[in-house]
Enzyme design. Structure first.
Site, short mmCIF file in Angstrom:
data_model
loop_
_atom_site.label_atom_id
_atom_site.label_comp_id
_atom_site.label_asym_id
_atom_site.label_seq_id
_atom_site.Cartn_x
_atom_site.Cartn_y
_atom_site.Cartn_z
CE LYS A 1 -29.21 -10.74 37.90
NZ LYS A 1 -30.02 -11.98 37.58
CG HIS B 1 -25.24 -13.69 34.77
ND1 HIS B 1 -26.59 -13.83 34.25
CD2 HIS B 1 -25.12 -13.42 36.05
CE1 HIS B 1 -27.19 -13.81 35.35
NE2 HIS B 1 -26.52 -13.64 36.35
CG ASN C 1 -25.34 -9.56 38.40
OD1 ASN C 1 -25.15 -8.33 37.91
ND2 ASN C 1 -25.93 -10.49 37.79
CD GLU D 1 -29.87 -12.69 34.34
OE1 GLU D 1 -29.13 -11.45 34.27
OE2 GLU D 1 -30.42 -12.79 35.30
CD GLU E 1 -25.35 -16.54 39.43
OE1 GLU E 1 -25.92 -15.73 40.52
OE2 GLU E 1 -25.28 -16.24 38.12
N GLY F 1 -33.67 -15.32 40.06
CA GLY F 1 -34.80 -14.55 39.84
C GLY F 1 -36.15 -15.24 40.05
CB SER G 1 -33.57 -17.07 44.50
OG SER G 1 -34.38 -16.85 43.55
P1 PGA Z 1 -30.85 -13.49 41.83
O1 PGA Z 1 -29.83 -13.01 40.94
O2 PGA Z 1 -30.18 -13.21 43.25
O3 PGA Z 1 -31.76 -12.19 41.67
O4 PGA Z 1 -31.53 -14.68 41.57
C1 PGA Z 1 -28.53 -13.96 40.92
C2 PGA Z 1 -27.72 -13.76 39.75
O5 PGA Z 1 -28.22 -13.76 38.52
O6 PGA Z 1 -26.44 -13.35 39.78
#
Ligand code: PGA
Length: 239
Positions: A9, A88, A7, A90, A158, A164, A201
């Protein structure tokens, strides 16, 4: 089927996409490997699409018409997108996506035969209050309303506090929570063995213990999916 999904983003540029694409060589058979790209770069990823699946990060809950800035499931079908993330954290956190909207988006994708990757997960506050299962139950019950056992989709678990942040849940927590998600999906839809990916992460240095857990069918990788070498290192950890 097992899955390694990236992803990007709101990251990457044309030159970074070239570098990523050139860095991808041999993939593994029987593993669905793909990356969810910013929609403006989807068409530019035609070379990458010859090597792996390419999907999007979001879709509109509306069919078509006067919805400025939105992209429809019909458009995703038109450009042959391979999959699309839905819900997601976010999107839920910064763009007000409720479970009801997530459910509408999921149905839109299913109506156009685009594989949805439904993202669920609890916040740090909910985790600390021991509410993980309750939250997942709600997100899945509402998110999957009106979906049937024959519909084809994937779930990504997640934990919001692991995205992140460099923190990951313990392997025991990940395995038991992904197992719980499978149970809930079976209860709601009567669907056996839904694929559940873990995200938050994930990197080459910590994925060995995660992606091969019995209840985990793969990973959704954010930050570490922007670099081809790192992404392929994670793929090579899949048994
Ligand atoms: P990350 O993001 O691996 O940077 O923690 C995962 C995601 O949000 O899909």
């Amino acid at each position: 089927m097992r899955y390694l999904l990236g992803n990007w983003k709101m990251n990457m540029s044309l030159s970074q996409i070239d570098k990523f694409t050139n860095g991808i060589e041999q993939l593994k058979p029987n593993i669905f490997v793909g990356v969810a790209v910013p929609s403006i770069y989807y068409a530019y990823c035609y070379k990458l699409k010859q090597k792996m699946s390419v999907g999007l990060q979001n879709v509109s809950e509306y069919v078509s018409g006067a919805y400025t800035g939105e992209i429809s499931a019909g458009m995703l079908e038109d450009v042959q997108a391979d999959f699309c993330l839905v819900g997601h954290s976010e999107r839920r956190q910064y763009f007000g996506e409720t479970d009801a909207r997530v459910n509408s988006k999921l149905k839109m994708l299913l109506s156009k035969n685009i594989l949805p990757v439904l993202c669920v997960g609890e916040t740090l506050e909910q985790y600390e209050a021991n509410e993980t299962r309750k939250v997942l139950n709600e997100q899945l019950t509402q998110g999957l309303a009106g979906i049937t056992a024959t519909d084809d989709f994937v779930i990504a678990y997640e934990p919001v506090w692991a995205i992140g942040t460099g923190k990951t849940a313990t392997e025991a927590e990940i395995d038991s929570t992904c197992g719980y998600i499978k149970e809930i999906v079976k209860q709601i839809l009567g669907k056996e063995n839904i694929a559940v990916l873990y995200g938050g992460s994930v990197k080459s240095t910590n994925s060995a213990g995660i992606v091969n857990l019995p209840n985990v069918d793969g990973a959704l990788v954010g930050g570490a999916s922007q670099n081809a070498d790192e992404f392929i290192k994670i793929l090579n950890i899949f048994k």
